[in-house]
Design a protein around this motif. Structure first.
Motif, PDB file in Angstrom:
ATOM      1  N   ASN A 103     -45.337  -6.425  25.691  1.00 17.02           N
ATOM      2  CA  ASN A 103     -45.463  -6.518  24.232  1.00 17.02           C
ATOM      3  C   ASN A 103     -46.018  -7.852  23.749  1.00 17.02           C
ATOM      4  O   ASN A 103     -46.577  -7.929  22.653  1.00 17.02           O
ATOM      5  CB  ASN A 103     -44.119  -6.233  23.569  1.00 17.02           C
ATOM      6  N   LEU A 104     -45.849  -8.888  24.527  1.00 18.25           N
ATOM      7  CA  LEU A 104     -46.440 -10.175  24.183  1.00 18.25           C
ATOM      8  C   LEU A 104     -47.589 -10.533  25.128  1.00 18.25           C
ATOM      9  O   LEU A 104     -48.015 -11.693  25.191  1.00 18.25           O
ATOM     10  CB  LEU A 104     -45.370 -11.283  24.202  1.00 18.25           C
ATOM     11  N   GLY A 105     -48.080  -9.538  25.859  1.00 17.72           N
ATOM     12  CA  GLY A 105     -49.224  -9.760  26.753  1.00 17.72           C
ATOM     13  C   GLY A 105     -48.892 -10.574  27.991  1.00 17.72           C
ATOM     14  O   GLY A 105     -49.783 -11.131  28.616  1.00 17.72           O
ATOM     15  N   MET A 106     -47.613 -10.598  28.399  1.00 19.09           N
ATOM     16  CA  MET A 106     -47.182 -11.485  29.474  1.00 19.09           C
ATOM     17  C   MET A 106     -46.666 -10.754  30.707  1.00 19.09           C
ATOM     18  O   MET A 106     -46.113 -11.385  31.608  1.00 19.09           O
ATOM     19  CB  MET A 106     -46.080 -12.407  28.945  1.00 19.09           C
ATOM     20  N   ALA A 107     -46.832  -9.451  30.790  1.00 16.11           N
ATOM     21  CA  ALA A 107     -46.184  -8.685  31.862  1.00 16.11           C
ATOM     22  C   ALA A 107     -46.622  -9.132  33.256  1.00 16.11           C
ATOM     23  O   ALA A 107     -45.779  -9.367  34.131  1.00 16.11           O
ATOM     24  CB  ALA A 107     -46.455  -7.198  31.684  1.00 16.11           C
ATOM     25  N   VAL A 108     -47.923  -9.240  33.497  1.00 17.28           N
ATOM     26  CA  VAL A 108     -48.400  -9.649  34.823  1.00 17.28           C
ATOM     27  C   VAL A 108     -48.021 -11.098  35.097  1.00 17.28           C
ATOM     28  O   VAL A 108     -47.521 -11.435  36.178  1.00 17.28           O
ATOM     29  CB  VAL A 108     -49.923  -9.445  34.944  1.00 17.28           C
TER      30      VAL A 108
ATOM     31  N   GLY B 226     -42.130  -7.037  20.483  1.00 19.53           N
ATOM     32  CA  GLY B 226     -41.792  -8.140  21.374  1.00 19.53           C
ATOM     33  C   GLY B 226     -41.115  -9.280  20.649  1.00 19.53           C
ATOM     34  O   GLY B 226     -40.158  -9.887  21.143  1.00 19.53           O
ATOM     35  N   ILE B 227     -41.588  -9.600  19.442  1.00 16.56           N
ATOM     36  CA  ILE B 227     -40.975 -10.658  18.641  1.00 16.56           C
ATOM     37  C   ILE B 227     -39.546 -10.276  18.252  1.00 16.56           C
ATOM     38  O   ILE B 227     -38.620 -11.094  18.318  1.00 16.56           O
ATOM     39  CB  ILE B 227     -41.801 -10.928  17.365  1.00 16.56           C
ATOM     40  N   ALA B 228     -39.385  -9.008  17.857  1.00 16.34           N
ATOM     41  CA  ALA B 228     -38.066  -8.533  17.424  1.00 16.34           C
ATOM     42  C   ALA B 228     -37.084  -8.419  18.584  1.00 16.34           C
ATOM     43  O   ALA B 228     -35.871  -8.444  18.388  1.00 16.34           O
ATOM     44  CB  ALA B 228     -38.210  -7.174  16.738  1.00 16.34           C
ATOM     45  N   GLY B 229     -37.614  -8.283  19.801  1.00 14.46           N
ATOM     46  CA  GLY B 229     -36.744  -8.136  20.961  1.00 14.46           C
ATOM     47  C   GLY B 229     -36.090  -6.779  21.047  1.00 14.46           C
ATOM     48  O   GLY B 229     -34.970  -6.645  21.541  1.00 14.46           O
ATOM     49  N   THR B 230     -36.792  -5.734  20.598  1.00  7.64           N
ATOM     50  CA  THR B 230     -36.244  -4.380  20.614  1.00  7.64           C
ATOM     51  C   THR B 230     -36.831  -3.578  21.770  1.00  7.64           C
ATOM     52  O   THR B 230     -37.922  -3.873  22.262  1.00  7.64           O
ATOM     53  CB  THR B 230     -36.538  -3.653  19.285  1.00  7.64           C
TER      54      THR B 230
ATOM     55  N   ILE C 213     -39.338  -2.092  10.258  1.00  7.60           N
ATOM     56  CA  ILE C 213     -38.255  -1.327  10.890  1.00  7.60           C
ATOM     57  C   ILE C 213     -37.829  -2.009  12.192  1.00  7.60           C
ATOM     58  O   ILE C 213     -36.633  -2.178  12.465  1.00  7.60           O
ATOM     59  CB  ILE C 213     -38.702   0.122  11.165  1.00  7.60           C
ATOM     60  N   LEU C 214     -38.795  -2.400  12.996  1.00  9.57           N
ATOM     61  CA  LEU C 214     -38.492  -3.037  14.278  1.00  9.57           C
ATOM     62  C   LEU C 214     -37.815  -4.390  14.093  1.00  9.57           C
ATOM     63  O   LEU C 214     -36.882  -4.737  14.825  1.00  9.57           O
ATOM     64  CB  LEU C 214     -39.771  -3.185  15.103  1.00  9.57           C
ATOM     65  N   LEU C 215     -38.261  -5.163  13.113  1.00 11.79           N
ATOM     66  CA  LEU C 215     -37.636  -6.464  12.865  1.00 11.79           C
ATOM     67  C   LEU C 215     -36.172  -6.290  12.466  1.00 11.79           C
ATOM     68  O   LEU C 215     -35.304  -7.048  12.917  1.00 11.79           O
ATOM     69  CB  LEU C 215     -38.401  -7.227  11.786  1.00 11.79           C
ATOM     70  N   GLU C 216     -35.906  -5.299  11.630  1.00 17.23           N
ATOM     71  CA  GLU C 216     -34.523  -5.047  11.230  1.00 17.23           C
ATOM     72  C   GLU C 216     -33.707  -4.518  12.407  1.00 17.23           C
ATOM     73  O   GLU C 216     -32.536  -4.885  12.580  1.00 17.23           O
ATOM     74  CB  GLU C 216     -34.481  -4.054  10.067  1.00 17.23           C
ATOM     75  N   ALA C 217     -34.324  -3.671  13.228  1.00 13.94           N
ATOM     76  CA  ALA C 217     -33.637  -3.171  14.425  1.00 13.94           C
ATOM     77  C   ALA C 217     -33.284  -4.315  15.351  1.00 13.94           C
ATOM     78  O   ALA C 217     -32.220  -4.314  15.994  1.00 13.94           O
ATOM     79  CB  ALA C 217     -34.520  -2.153  15.148  1.00 13.94           C
ATOM     80  N   GLY C 218     -34.168  -5.314  15.420  1.00  9.58           N
ATOM     81  CA  GLY C 218     -33.889  -6.488  16.229  1.00  9.58           C
ATOM     82  C   GLY C 218     -32.701  -7.276  15.697  1.00  9.58           C
ATOM     83  O   GLY C 218     -31.853  -7.751  16.458  1.00  9.58           O
ATOM     84  N   LYS C 219     -32.634  -7.415  14.384  1.00  5.45           N
ATOM     85  CA  LYS C 219     -31.504  -8.124  13.777  1.00  5.45           C
ATOM     86  C   LYS C 219     -30.189  -7.407  14.071  1.00  5.45           C
ATOM     87  O   LYS C 219     -29.149  -8.046  14.253  1.00  5.45           O
ATOM     88  CB  LYS C 219     -31.708  -8.223  12.261  1.00  5.45           C
ATOM     89  N   GLN C 220     -30.249  -6.082  14.108  1.00  4.62           N
ATOM     90  CA  GLN C 220     -29.042  -5.291  14.375  1.00  4.62           C
ATOM     91  C   GLN C 220     -28.768  -5.117  15.870  1.00  4.62           C
ATOM     92  O   GLN C 220     -27.782  -4.495  16.257  1.00  4.62           O
ATOM     93  CB  GLN C 220     -29.167  -3.921  13.705  1.00  4.62           C
TER      94      GLN C 220
END
Length: 345
Positions: A196-201, A278-282, A304-311
């Motif tokens: 999600n942040l382009g860092m997988a490899v 990726g930023i939200a960590g969901t 939605i994702l940012l709020e899901a991350g907060k929760q």
């Protein structure tokens, strides 16, 4: 020697809404069988027993998926993944063993290793390799993560794989975490990356450099959200760095071009929703659920994702995204209404 566990037919199931059929599995296993991979993990995106209206219905049953793969893998081990709560020993693990699954991965949220005890112990008692998987590992301290991993070790796990379920890892976090696990455990340590942040490899390479000997990845990076660590790209990087593997890079590339490229939603690369995920960590598989919920309620899926991350929502709580979307819609409407009234005053 590094072990490579191929999750294309499991994590990739998120990308095609769990619609792998018999022909897909048959063709993939036949083509990938001589590519030097240690294991091909097959099943619903959330593992054995997870097919449901709530999470997503598989096109075919767990048994059909595993039997098809078993019949078409000769040189590569067949693996299965399960999260306690979705699957059970009696209904899922025992039948999978009877079908001929060679290797199991038992996953849980990073703070809930206790839930895997009976499953890991049972599989270990059958003299089959079993690996513990700690999902969403970025949510807790490294010390706490080590404690949870040591529980899995005590249950009989052959190794512990940490899963960057949200693709939220930084290189520093990967290095620090793998160092700590390798220092404290006497079993193998593995890493499962999302992009999600382009860092997988890059993050997988760092994990290897710091002692990880198990790598989870997918061909063409096909997987949830922005996808996984792309096996063929990692193979090329390791070759460039003179790190020996058993991988047949050209064979994997051929499978990528001739099969995986044609899979539905195979262009699951970086986009704005994946990056915010990726930023939200969901959980990476929340991406398409958030898009649908946003469309249904007329709100931005990124919000939605940012709020899901907060929760701090985790896999299995996909229905909560609809609730968040509805709340955001109501909040936005309330804001719009109040703005309209104030503009008239």
């Amino acid at each position: 020697m590094i072990q490579f566990f191929d999750a294309t037919l499991r994590d990739g199931s998120h990308a095609n809404k769990h619609q792998f059929g018999v022909e897909d599995i048959e063709n993939y296993c036949q083509r990938i069988d001589d590519a030097g991979l240690d294991c091909v993990v097959v099943g619903h995106g959330n593992g054995l027993g997870a097919s449901s209206l709530h999470i997503g219905l598989s096109k075919i049953t767990d048994a059909e998926m595993l039997m098809t793969a078993r019949e078409n893998l000769e040189h590569t081990k067949l693996g299965a993944y399960m999260i306690p709560g979705f699957g059970t020993i009696r209904e899922n693990i025992k039948p999978a063993i009877e079908i001929g699954v060679d290797l199991f991965k038992i996953g849980c949220h990073c703070t809930e290793a206790d839930t895997t005890k009976q499953h890991i112990q049972y599989i270990a008692e059958q003299d089959l390799p079993v690996y513990g998987v700690l999902m969403m590992y970025h949510l807790i301290s490294t010390e706490r993560l080590v404690e949870e991993a040591m529980k899995m070790q005590s249950y009989g796990a052959y190794g512990v794989i940490i899963m960057d379920s949200a693709g939220a890892s930084t290189p520093e976090l990967v290095a620090r975490t793998i160092d700590a696990l390798c220092d404290r455990l006497h079993i193998k340590v593995g890493f499962h990356a999302h992009n999600n942040l382009g860092m997988a490899v890059a993050n997988t390479y760092i994990a290897i450099r710091h002692g990880a000997t198990i790598v989870d990845g997918t061909v063409r990076g096909y997987g949830a959200g922005a996808g996984n660590c792309q096996i063929e790209a990692l193979a090329a990087l390791l070759q460039k760095e003179n790190i020996k593997t058993k991988l047949n890079m050209y064979r994997i590339m051929d499978v990528s071009e001739e099969l995986v490229r044609k899979y539905p939603l195979s262009n699951t690369g970086l986009d704005d929703v994946s990056i915010v995920n990726g930023i939200a960590g969901t959980f990476s598989a929340f991406k398409h659920h958030a898009i649908r919920a946003g469309s249904q309620f007329g709100v931005d899926p990124r919000d939605i994702l940012l709020e899901a991350g907060k929760q701090k929502l985790v896999a299995g709580q996909e229905d909560m995204l609809l609730q968040i979307a509805e709340q955001l819609r109501d909040h936005n409407k309330q804001f719009d209404d109040s703005y309209f009234v104030s503009s008239l005053l």
